[in-house]
Design a protein around this motif. Sequence first.
Motif, PDB file in Angstrom:
ATOM      1  N   CYS A   1      33.499  30.996  31.279  1.00 37.96           N
ATOM      2  CA  CYS A   1      32.034  31.655  31.496  1.00 37.96           C
ATOM      3  C   CYS A   1      31.401  32.066  30.254  1.00 37.96           C
ATOM      4  O   CYS A   1      31.985  33.136  29.738  1.00 37.96           O
ATOM      5  CB  CYS A   1      32.633  32.714  32.515  1.00 37.96           C
ATOM      6  N   PRO A   2      30.726  31.232  29.498  1.00 38.49           N
ATOM      7  CA  PRO A   2      30.156  31.658  28.373  1.00 38.49           C
ATOM      8  C   PRO A   2      29.488  32.907  28.560  1.00 38.49           C
ATOM      9  O   PRO A   2      28.977  33.143  29.326  1.00 38.49           O
ATOM     10  CB  PRO A   2      29.185  30.361  27.950  1.00 38.49           C
ATOM     11  N   GLY A   3      29.443  33.621  27.400  1.00 40.66           N
ATOM     12  CA  GLY A   3      28.840  34.979  27.502  1.00 40.66           C
ATOM     13  C   GLY A   3      29.750  36.035  28.230  1.00 40.66           C
ATOM     14  O   GLY A   3      29.259  37.269  27.960  1.00 40.66           O
ATOM     15  N   SER A   4      30.797  35.940  28.855  1.00 41.31           N
ATOM     16  CA  SER A   4      31.550  36.853  29.196  1.00 41.31           C
ATOM     17  C   SER A   4      32.477  37.603  28.273  1.00 41.31           C
ATOM     18  O   SER A   4      32.457  36.920  27.268  1.00 41.31           O
ATOM     19  CB  SER A   4      32.624  36.150  30.435  1.00 41.31           C
ATOM     20  N   ALA A   5      32.972  38.763  28.571  1.00 46.01           N
ATOM     21  CA  ALA A   5      33.575  39.500  27.759  1.00 46.01           C
ATOM     22  C   ALA A   5      35.005  39.704  28.136  1.00 46.01           C
ATOM     23  O   ALA A   5      35.367  39.830  29.234  1.00 46.01           O
ATOM     24  CB  ALA A   5      33.207  41.010  27.572  1.00 46.01           C
TER      25      ALA A   5
ATOM     26  N   PRO B   1      31.477  29.488  36.062  1.00 45.41           N
ATOM     27  CA  PRO B   1      30.253  29.021  35.449  1.00 45.41           C
ATOM     28  C   PRO B   1      28.915  29.081  36.051  1.00 45.41           C
ATOM     29  O   PRO B   1      28.003  29.178  35.216  1.00 45.41           O
ATOM     30  CB  PRO B   1      30.591  27.642  35.146  1.00 45.41           C
ATOM     31  N   ALA B   2      28.952  29.553  37.329  1.00 42.39           N
ATOM     32  CA  ALA B   2      27.871  29.727  38.038  1.00 42.39           C
ATOM     33  C   ALA B   2      27.323  31.113  37.997  1.00 42.39           C
ATOM     34  O   ALA B   2      26.095  31.412  38.478  1.00 42.39           O
ATOM     35  CB  ALA B   2      27.950  29.223  39.518  1.00 42.39           C
ATOM     36  N   LEU B   3      28.159  31.985  37.386  1.00 40.62           N
ATOM     37  CA  LEU B   3      27.695  33.418  37.617  1.00 40.62           C
ATOM     38  C   LEU B   3      26.416  33.559  36.789  1.00 40.62           C
ATOM     39  O   LEU B   3      26.081  33.213  35.618  1.00 40.62           O
ATOM     40  CB  LEU B   3      28.704  34.366  36.576  1.00 40.62           C
ATOM     41  N   ARG B   4      25.358  34.303  37.427  1.00 36.23           N
ATOM     42  CA  ARG B   4      24.231  34.776  36.784  1.00 36.23           C
ATOM     43  C   ARG B   4      24.202  36.345  36.299  1.00 36.23           C
ATOM     44  O   ARG B   4      22.899  36.668  35.958  1.00 36.23           O
ATOM     45  CB  ARG B   4      22.985  34.298  37.592  1.00 36.23           C
ATOM     46  N   CYS B   5      25.254  36.815  36.438  1.00 36.67           N
ATOM     47  CA  CYS B   5      25.120  38.358  35.732  1.00 36.67           C
ATOM     48  C   CYS B   5      26.267  38.440  34.775  1.00 36.67           C
ATOM     49  O   CYS B   5      27.242  37.691  34.697  1.00 36.67           O
ATOM     50  CB  CYS B   5      25.387  39.221  37.179  1.00 36.67           C
ATOM     51  N   PRO B   6      26.156  39.386  34.092  1.00 34.27           N
ATOM     52  CA  PRO B   6      27.428  39.847  33.081  1.00 34.27           C
ATOM     53  C   PRO B   6      28.528  39.904  33.611  1.00 34.27           C
ATOM     54  O   PRO B   6      28.891  40.386  34.649  1.00 34.27           O
ATOM     55  CB  PRO B   6      27.086  40.840  32.579  1.00 34.27           C
ATOM     56  N   LEU B   7      29.509  39.406  32.914  1.00 31.90           N
ATOM     57  CA  LEU B   7      31.152  39.545  33.583  1.00 31.90           C
ATOM     58  C   LEU B   7      31.960  40.163  32.260  1.00 31.90           C
ATOM     59  O   LEU B   7      31.977  39.785  31.262  1.00 31.90           O
ATOM     60  CB  LEU B   7      31.477  38.237  33.866  1.00 31.90           C
ATOM     61  N   LEU B   8      32.943  41.113  32.861  1.00 30.00           N
ATOM     62  CA  LEU B   8      33.835  41.805  31.839  1.00 30.00           C
ATOM     63  C   LEU B   8      35.077  41.446  32.730  1.00 30.00           C
ATOM     64  O   LEU B   8      35.476  41.794  33.801  1.00 30.00           O
ATOM     65  CB  LEU B   8      33.664  43.199  31.685  1.00 30.00           C
ATOM     66  N   LEU B   9      35.991  40.777  31.777  1.00 28.94           N
ATOM     67  CA  LEU B   9      37.351  40.355  32.410  1.00 28.94           C
ATOM     68  C   LEU B   9      38.272  41.372  31.643  1.00 28.94           C
ATOM     69  O   LEU B   9      38.341  41.353  30.499  1.00 28.94           O
ATOM     70  CB  LEU B   9      37.669  39.056  32.167  1.00 28.94           C
ATOM     71  N   VAL B  10      39.302  42.018  32.602  1.00 26.62           N
ATOM     72  CA  VAL B  10      40.131  43.029  32.105  1.00 26.62           C
ATOM     73  C   VAL B  10      41.612  42.383  32.567  1.00 26.62           C
ATOM     74  O   VAL B  10      41.828  42.196  33.789  1.00 26.62           O
ATOM     75  CB  VAL B  10      39.925  44.549  32.477  1.00 26.62           C
ATOM     76  N   HIS B  11      42.631  42.326  31.582  1.00 26.26           N
ATOM     77  CA  HIS B  11      43.540  41.917  32.048  1.00 26.26           C
ATOM     78  C   HIS B  11      44.938  42.611  31.138  1.00 26.26           C
ATOM     79  O   HIS B  11      44.694  42.687  29.944  1.00 26.26           O
ATOM     80  CB  HIS B  11      44.003  40.373  31.714  1.00 26.26           C
TER      81      HIS B  11
ATOM     82  N   SER C   1      35.884  42.447  36.449  1.00 28.48           N
ATOM     83  CA  SER C   1      37.194  41.638  37.137  1.00 28.48           C
ATOM     84  C   SER C   1      38.636  42.143  36.400  1.00 28.48           C
ATOM     85  O   SER C   1      38.720  41.974  35.297  1.00 28.48           O
ATOM     86  CB  SER C   1      37.154  40.234  36.909  1.00 28.48           C
ATOM     87  N   LEU C   2      39.346  42.876  37.292  1.00 31.02           N
ATOM     88  CA  LEU C   2      40.607  43.367  36.884  1.00 31.02           C
ATOM     89  C   LEU C   2      42.120  42.376  37.414  1.00 31.02           C
ATOM     90  O   LEU C   2      41.874  42.172  38.548  1.00 31.02           O
ATOM     91  CB  LEU C   2      40.947  44.721  37.274  1.00 31.02           C
ATOM     92  N   SER C   3      42.426  41.756  36.292  1.00 24.70           N
ATOM     93  CA  SER C   3      43.914  41.131  36.657  1.00 24.70           C
ATOM     94  C   SER C   3      43.479  39.762  37.927  1.00 24.70           C
ATOM     95  O   SER C   3      44.080  39.477  38.560  1.00 24.70           O
ATOM     96  CB  SER C   3      44.817  41.938  37.374  1.00 24.70           C
TER      97      SER C   3
END
Length: 308
Positions: free
Chosen positions: A270-274, A241-251, A190-192
């Motif tokens: 989102c626990p476990g997100s980066a 919070p409902a995501l079942r896949c890894p998430l990388l947040l870039v901002h 996810s970008l921005s």
Amino acid sequence: MFDPPAPDALSPTGAARLVRRTLGRAARPLLHRALLRGLRPARLPHDPPLERRPCRHGRLKALRLHGARGQRLAAWLALPQGADPAAQVPAVLALHGWGANASTLWPVVDTLLSSGLAVLLLDAGNHGDSDAEAFNSLPRFAQDLATGLDALRAEPAVDARRIALLGHSVGAAATLLHAARHGDVAAVVSLSAFAHPREMMERWLRAHHLPRRGLGTTILEHVQAVIGTRFDDIAPLNLVPALRCPLLLVHGAHDTTVPLADAHRLHAACPGSALLVVDGTHDLRAALAPHAPRILQFLGRHLGTAAA
């Protein structure tokens, strides 16, 4: 001349009712048309067209997809050099933001191809070379994304079980909406992304010097009626919070369109997100290059490529 009660005397719902009565039935269509004009995205052309751009690490082909609303969507599929249908490569679907087009994500294509990933770029409805429509919305971006996913899964050279999503701004919010509701992708970059569409609309109201109460409340209610859903139901903050896949947040650290605080809120929800904060603004094209190894490592780890 109508003299409304003091703002503090009105609840948001009461203010909306008051303004609706004040505007009258004849004025509501005018408000609707004004909102469609004011919120219509700019039509940014592809300059030069994507088909004419050098693709050093793969081959590019143009697609024309049939969207969920009967519209035609423009898309481009890039396959890595030497991709073998028998081997099937993982892929990334990349979706631009509001008022942009697939060209704005072109800088990531060769980087992804060089890591053995196929890439699908997509023009959302009313953007780039896709058909014009009456209006756009976050749910419609997500619908168009789903159309692109179907096209990717139908490609013989692509492994349908190893597809990640990458989106910018409202395109990022659309990736989160799709992933949270369907759970059918391997990872999301996810970008921005913004935290809540209501807050984005409230910033739009302030930028146009429109009051938050009264007329502003009516506008927010009308927009939700037009797009067919409540802001709370499509807010990334409520979805991650409902995501079942890894998430990388870039901002971007200097983003004035969507504050960096939104990324921190999404990360906390989102626990476990980066979270990767880069030295950039809302438009991250120039800021991403130094962080390409980190993004490729994230994708490689969850798509099973050599970049891991």
